[in-house]
Scaffold this motif. Sequence first.
Motif, mmCIF file in Angstrom:
data_model
loop_
_atom_site.group_PDB
_atom_site.id
_atom_site.type_symbol
_atom_site.label_atom_id
_atom_site.label_comp_id
_atom_site.label_asym_id
_atom_site.label_seq_id
_atom_site.Cartn_x
_atom_site.Cartn_y
_atom_site.Cartn_z
ATOM 1 N N ALA A 98 87.956 6.980 32.806
ATOM 2 C CA ALA A 98 87.111 8.168 32.881
ATOM 3 C C ALA A 98 85.721 7.830 33.406
ATOM 4 C CB ALA A 98 87.009 8.829 31.506
ATOM 5 N N ALA A 99 85.177 6.708 32.983
ATOM 6 C CA ALA A 99 83.829 6.332 33.423
ATOM 7 C C ALA A 99 83.780 6.130 34.936
ATOM 8 C CB ALA A 99 83.384 5.061 32.703
ATOM 9 N N ALA A 100 84.828 5.519 35.497
ATOM 10 C CA ALA A 100 84.860 5.296 36.943
ATOM 11 C C ALA A 100 84.969 6.611 37.704
ATOM 12 C CB ALA A 100 86.023 4.372 37.294
ATOM 13 N N ILE A 101 85.761 7.537 37.190
ATOM 14 C CA ILE A 101 85.881 8.845 37.843
ATOM 15 C C ILE A 101 84.534 9.564 37.807
ATOM 16 C CG2 ILE A 101 87.034 11.089 37.748
ATOM 17 C CD1 ILE A 101 89.461 9.587 36.527
ATOM 18 N N ARG A 102 83.842 9.463 36.683
ATOM 19 C CA ARG A 102 82.520 10.095 36.594
ATOM 20 C C ARG A 102 81.538 9.445 37.557
ATOM 21 N NH1 ARG A 102 83.849 9.954 30.932
ATOM 22 N NH2 ARG A 102 82.496 8.142 30.622
ATOM 23 N N LYS A 103 81.620 8.135 37.740
ATOM 24 C CA LYS A 103 80.747 7.470 38.708
ATOM 25 C C LYS A 103 80.993 7.990 40.112
ATOM 26 C CE LYS A 103 80.173 3.037 36.282
ATOM 27 N NZ LYS A 103 80.497 1.577 36.331
ATOM 28 N N ALA A 104 82.258 8.175 40.462
ATOM 29 C CA ALA A 104 82.573 8.700 41.793
ATOM 30 C C ALA A 104 82.016 10.109 41.966
ATOM 31 C CB ALA A 104 84.078 8.677 42.012
ATOM 32 N N LEU A 105 82.169 10.942 40.946
ATOM 33 C CA LEU A 105 81.628 12.299 41.024
ATOM 34 C C LEU A 105 80.105 12.283 41.126
ATOM 35 C CD1 LEU A 105 83.946 14.032 38.423
ATOM 36 C CD2 LEU A 105 83.786 14.629 40.839
ATOM 37 N N ASP A 106 79.460 11.384 40.384
ATOM 38 C CA ASP A 106 77.999 11.293 40.436
ATOM 39 C C ASP A 106 77.513 10.847 41.810
ATOM 40 O OD1 ASP A 106 77.783 12.103 37.819
ATOM 41 O OD2 ASP A 106 77.588 10.068 37.004
ATOM 42 N N ALA A 107 78.320 10.003 42.478
ATOM 43 C CA ALA A 107 77.928 9.506 43.806
ATOM 44 C C ALA A 107 78.182 10.519 44.910
ATOM 45 C CB ALA A 107 78.680 8.211 44.113
ATOM 46 N N ALA A 108 78.982 11.524 44.626
ATOM 47 C CA ALA A 108 79.357 12.496 45.651
ATOM 48 C C ALA A 108 78.243 13.505 45.890
ATOM 49 C CB ALA A 108 80.633 13.211 45.230
ATOM 50 N N GLU A 109 78.262 14.040 47.100
ATOM 51 C CA GLU A 109 77.355 15.105 47.487
ATOM 52 C C GLU A 109 78.177 16.336 47.856
ATOM 53 O OE1 GLU A 109 75.090 13.566 50.688
ATOM 54 O OE2 GLU A 109 73.990 12.119 49.441
ATOM 55 N N PRO A 110 77.557 17.529 47.860
ATOM 56 C CA PRO A 110 78.318 18.728 48.240
ATOM 57 C C PRO A 110 79.015 18.543 49.586
ATOM 58 C CG PRO A 110 76.211 19.363 47.302
ATOM 59 C CD PRO A 110 76.176 17.862 47.432
ATOM 60 N N GLY A 111 80.287 18.897 49.604
ATOM 61 C CA GLY A 111 81.113 18.692 50.793
ATOM 62 C C GLY A 111 82.021 17.487 50.688
ATOM 63 N N ASP A 112 81.755 16.582 49.728
ATOM 64 C CA ASP A 112 82.585 15.393 49.529
ATOM 65 C C ASP A 112 83.801 15.722 48.666
ATOM 66 O OD1 ASP A 112 80.706 13.974 50.958
ATOM 67 O OD2 ASP A 112 79.815 12.996 49.206
ATOM 68 N N GLU A 113 84.762 14.798 48.732
ATOM 69 C CA GLU A 113 85.963 14.928 47.916
ATOM 70 C C GLU A 113 86.222 13.614 47.194
ATOM 71 O OE1 GLU A 113 89.938 17.133 48.859
ATOM 72 O OE2 GLU A 113 90.074 15.148 49.778
ATOM 73 N N VAL A 114 86.427 13.694 45.879
ATOM 74 C CA VAL A 114 86.773 12.527 45.072
ATOM 75 C C VAL A 114 88.293 12.499 44.944
ATOM 76 C CG1 VAL A 114 86.605 11.468 42.794
ATOM 77 C CG2 VAL A 114 84.582 12.513 43.854
#
Length: 512
Positions: A98-114
């Motif tokens: 879960a922590a890694a998924i949250r890191k990916a979401l935190d690094a994303a900007e509008p228009g990105d896809e995790v």
Amino acid sequence: MMKGFIRNSRRGPAHSWWVALGLMILLTACTVKDSDGPVGSDDAVGPAQSGHGDWQVPGLVDRSGAPIEVKKPGPATGRTLDVTNFGADPAPDSHDDAAAIRKALDAAEPGDEVVLPAGTYDLRSTDPADESANIVLRSGVSLRGEGRERTVLLTSLNGEDDSRVIRGSGVHDVIVADFTITSRHNGPLGDDPDDGDVGGGPMYGIHLGAHKGKGSSRVLVENVGIRRFERHGISVKASREVTLSGNYISEATAVGPGGQGYGVAIEGSADQHDPDAANDSRHNVVIGNTFDGRHLRHAILLQFPTHNNLVAENTIVGSYLDAIDLHGEGEYLNEVRDNTVIGGQRAGIALGNPGGSKNKHDASGPGNWVHSNDLIGNRQGILVILGTPETLIEDNRITAGEDSKAGIDVRNAPGTELLGNHITGGTDEFWAIRLSKDRGTDGRGIGIPSGIRIKSNVIRQAGNGIRIDAGENLSMVENVVDGIDGAELRVADGIEMSQSARRSRAQTKKVE
């Protein structure tokens, strides 16, 4: 005549045969064609209503009654962020992913896809800013797996209050797609609608709601499987333009009172009565989803003054209580069409509800439009009760089973119209259309059918035709009733029908 081809649970081989057929339908319905853009109603017809400002027409329409297209988020235009690059391990029984998924979401900007590659992701921790949720969505950022059967999110949440695997509060322009949400709960599944003390797993699979008075909007949840949850598989509250499409929901861990075991819930707020507010619940779409209702209390539920939503083309096999339920808290001007409901222990579609522990339910609101549904082997095909007004019930196909009691059951439901429905099947205790006194619930909703119009319905090869035990200002015209085993028409003493009733073919065999 088709009699006795469905039975309720634990009653013999006919039930087993029909459940097997229903499950085959579930399996074939799992693959749903992608919509070619926003979903809209083909027509803007339906009963004109009043009492809710200038919202007058049911379904996906604007205030003027003109059809609208529900806005969906567009495809990702930015980067693709692979969660394994942030430390997630798709192997089963790994460390906390879960922590890694949250890191990916935190690094994303509008228009990105995790993106979650195929595998099993162990969600063992919650968001530092929200102890109730494993994953918190961000506006403009999509979360996608590699297929509902290939990517699995496995949560360790287990009975915590308001716990949610995925939460979105006030988010917009988000796609959530192509994976399954389940839990480590390995206890029994829900099977007792009177037991509110069992359960396990997260309370909600996906929870979408408002933040600081502004609802979520333009969210698409597509091709997601959800199982082993306690309250709602997908909960949408005080939000609009949320589309739920092609999802598969099953295996609630509880089906007791107080909100357990709902597949999808579209809700307003109990204190929200202003259609101009930013959290007014409307223009949500529940389309092309599949529900294995063997462990669901309700498959699809609309509650509180949510309005102008569309519930369409869903497949539901079984449920403990009413499969599609407008829950008796003022839900109005919603459209329910082209759904298939098979073998529910209560009604296939119900408007008004006698329950409620915290909120005492009674009538749904005016102007709901229930049409073109296939309702097979349910206790009642359609049930309208407790003062729910001005419902249009039109062009539904109802096939009764051995345990069915009524095709369309109308009680205290002023202004209800029954037009062009086709009803067949049932045994000697089944009535295709029945009007009766509503005994109410704790003093709420007591009354008799009034202002009911029964026109152009076709009842063939059924146990019994039309039964009227109570009512006033009733109209019945141009109905076709033939091939009936029992009574074509039974009207209680003292009930006056309009003159047009005498032109109904059903009138030829009136039985007092």
